[in-house]
Design a protein around this motif. Structure first.
Motif, PDB file in Angstrom:
ATOM      1  N   GLU A  43      37.985  42.804  44.965  1.00  0.00           N
ATOM      2  CA  GLU A  43      38.638  41.697  44.274  1.00  0.00           C
ATOM      3  C   GLU A  43      39.541  42.192  43.140  1.00  0.00           C
ATOM      4  O   GLU A  43      40.676  41.746  43.009  1.00  0.00           O
ATOM      5  CB  GLU A  43      37.596  40.715  43.723  1.00  0.00           C
ATOM      6  N   LYS A  44      39.054  43.117  42.325  1.00  0.00           N
ATOM      7  CA  LYS A  44      39.850  43.625  41.201  1.00  0.00           C
ATOM      8  C   LYS A  44      41.149  44.258  41.701  1.00  0.00           C
ATOM      9  O   LYS A  44      42.237  44.007  41.160  1.00  0.00           O
ATOM     10  CB  LYS A  44      39.025  44.652  40.422  1.00  0.00           C
ATOM     11  N   ALA A  98      43.396  32.696  46.167  1.00  0.00           N
ATOM     12  CA  ALA A  98      43.772  32.718  44.741  1.00  0.00           C
ATOM     13  C   ALA A  98      44.692  33.901  44.429  1.00  0.00           C
ATOM     14  O   ALA A  98      45.671  33.753  43.673  1.00  0.00           O
ATOM     15  CB  ALA A  98      42.516  32.779  43.875  1.00  0.00           C
ATOM     16  N   THR A  99      44.427  35.069  45.001  1.00  0.00           N
ATOM     17  CA  THR A  99      45.307  36.223  44.748  1.00  0.00           C
ATOM     18  C   THR A  99      46.669  35.996  45.402  1.00  0.00           C
ATOM     19  O   THR A  99      47.696  36.414  44.856  1.00  0.00           O
ATOM     20  CB  THR A  99      44.689  37.547  45.239  1.00  0.00           C
ATOM     21  N   GLU A 143      35.407  36.006  51.426  1.00  0.00           N
ATOM     22  CA  GLU A 143      36.306  36.564  50.411  1.00  0.00           C
ATOM     23  C   GLU A 143      37.620  35.783  50.343  1.00  0.00           C
ATOM     24  O   GLU A 143      38.166  35.580  49.258  1.00  0.00           O
ATOM     25  CB  GLU A 143      36.589  38.044  50.702  1.00  0.00           C
ATOM     26  N   ARG A 154      48.653  33.977  43.136  1.00  0.00           N
ATOM     27  CA  ARG A 154      49.183  34.820  42.057  1.00  0.00           C
ATOM     28  C   ARG A 154      50.443  35.548  42.523  1.00  0.00           C
ATOM     29  O   ARG A 154      51.409  35.698  41.764  1.00  0.00           O
ATOM     30  CB  ARG A 154      48.110  35.831  41.611  1.00  0.00           C
ATOM     31  N   TRP A 194      43.696  41.610  42.860  1.00  0.00           N
ATOM     32  CA  TRP A 194      44.420  40.971  41.751  1.00  0.00           C
ATOM     33  C   TRP A 194      45.513  41.888  41.226  1.00  0.00           C
ATOM     34  O   TRP A 194      46.615  41.418  40.885  1.00  0.00           O
ATOM     35  CB  TRP A 194      43.451  40.590  40.626  1.00  0.00           C
ATOM     36  N   ASP A 239      36.769  32.752  48.393  1.00  0.00           N
ATOM     37  CA  ASP A 239      36.331  33.047  47.026  1.00  0.00           C
ATOM     38  C   ASP A 239      37.509  33.473  46.139  1.00  0.00           C
ATOM     39  O   ASP A 239      37.656  33.002  45.019  1.00  0.00           O
ATOM     40  CB  ASP A 239      35.269  34.157  47.016  1.00  0.00           C
ATOM     41  N   TRP A 240      38.324  34.411  46.661  1.00  0.00           N
ATOM     42  CA  TRP A 240      39.430  34.905  45.828  1.00  0.00           C
ATOM     43  C   TRP A 240      40.693  35.282  46.597  1.00  0.00           C
ATOM     44  O   TRP A 240      41.741  35.492  45.988  1.00  0.00           O
ATOM     45  CB  TRP A 240      38.974  36.093  44.973  1.00  0.00           C
TER      46      TRP A 240
END
Length: 342
Positions: A150-151, A195-196, A188, A199, A154, A191-192
């Protein structure tokens, strides 16, 4: 885009044999230095002419200037060591030797912006440019630095946003993010992953697309498809969240696949790039076959939001086959366009 049923390709097109070895992914360049730069631009001109000649409305570079849809972008970033390689399982399907993230990732200079400016100068047609999505990027690397999918995603999303803003400024009309990983890592994604992606498109005024497919027509992918049963319902896990996202277009695989067409209904309100060309076979579709796929899709997407497309990229195919498939796509869309205007 005012034309009804505007056609486009999902991604790559075959490279000429004077540029790279044909019908092969990650094919090495046959030239180097200034000669390679010139050859890439010649290939871009050729692939543009072939698209426009086949009746493709939204054109692309056919990925002529890059070896691979993910790694070529990553090669231009700092923090990734291509000499230090590890074997990882890509998309839970096949093992590959990949580069290692050894430090903080960053983009010191534009990657594809000059190529996009060159393409823009060659045509008045709308241009679509593909970038790898954050989740698919992390799935093509070994991470020895962040140690968090995840990190790292992003971080890549921020970098992609920098590139996308400059591509928009260069005159690109649609920026597409390729996310085949969205068909595999469903938790995943929800979850994110989406969202990424949000971004990565932050602040863009041009249209944005996400391409989610079942992969190139290579053995690892066709073997995987055989394990998926009589119905492929992977899209069901991610489409509801994508429908609520800021992404404008969703590109998906339809023709010759076992994806139930009614899953498109989950995207109601979005523009949908319907894959009406099978890239995993050398058989060239007839225009009527393409039209049949588009007619089925029209039960679940409004005509003004249907964008006929290919299932995936066509880099591993021969140029003759790809050319025939492009023509079938253009002609099939024209059939349905005539029916709708009548």
């Amino acid at each position: 885009m005012t034309k009804l049923l505007p056609t486009s390709t999902a991604g790559s097109l075959p490279k000429p044999s004077w540029l790279a070895e044909p019908e092969k992914l990650w094919s090495p360049w046959k030239l180097e230095g200034p000669a390679l730069v010139e050859a890439k631009r010649d290939a871009l001109r050729v692939t543009l002419a072939e698209q426009e000649g086949a009746g493709i409305d939204i054109v692309s570079d056919g990925e002529q200037t890059r070896q691979h849809f993910v790694t070529t972008f990553i090669e231009h970033l700092t923090g990734v060591d291509f000499e230090k390689r590890e074997t990882v399982k890509i998309r839970d399907r096949y093992e590959a030797s990949v580069p290692t993230v050894v430090g903080a990732v960053s983009r010191d200079k534009p990657v594809f912006v000059e190529d996009a400016k060159f393409l823009r100068a060659q045509t008045d047609s709308p241009i679509k440019w593909a970038l790898p999505g954050p989740m698919t990027m992390i799935d093509t690397l070994y991470d020895a630095h962040y140690r968090s999918r995840e990190k790292l995603a992003w971080e890549f999303a921020t970098i992609l946003n920098q590139e996308a803003r400059e591509l928009e400024a260069a005159g690109v009309d649609i920026i597409q993010f390729d996310e085949p990983a969205f068909n595999v890592f469903f938790d995943e994604v929800n979850d994110w992953g989406i969202a990424t992606l949000e971004r990565a498109i932050e602040g863009l005024q041009c249209e944005t697309a996400v391409h989610i497919c079942y992969g190139y027509g290579i053995k690892a992918n066709t073997d995987w498809k055989k394990t998926l049963g009589s119905e492929w319902r992977q899209y069901e896990r991610t489409f509801p969240r994508l429908q609520a996202s800021s992404i404008d277009l969703v590109s998906l695989e339809c023709h010759n696949s076992r994806v139930p067409m009614d899953l498109i209904e989950l995207l109601r309100g979005k523009k949908v790039m319907v894959g009406a060309i099978d890239v995993a076979t050398n058989t060239i579709e007839t225009p009527e076959e393409v039209a049949r796929t588009l007619r089925k899709a029209l039960q679940f997407v409004d005509a003004d939001k249907l964008y006929p497309c290919t299932n995936c990229g066509m880099a591993p195919l021969s140029r003759d086959v790809a050319r025939g498939k492009l023509k079938a796509l253009g002609a099939g869309a024209a059939i349905v366009r005539r029916e709708l205007s009548a």
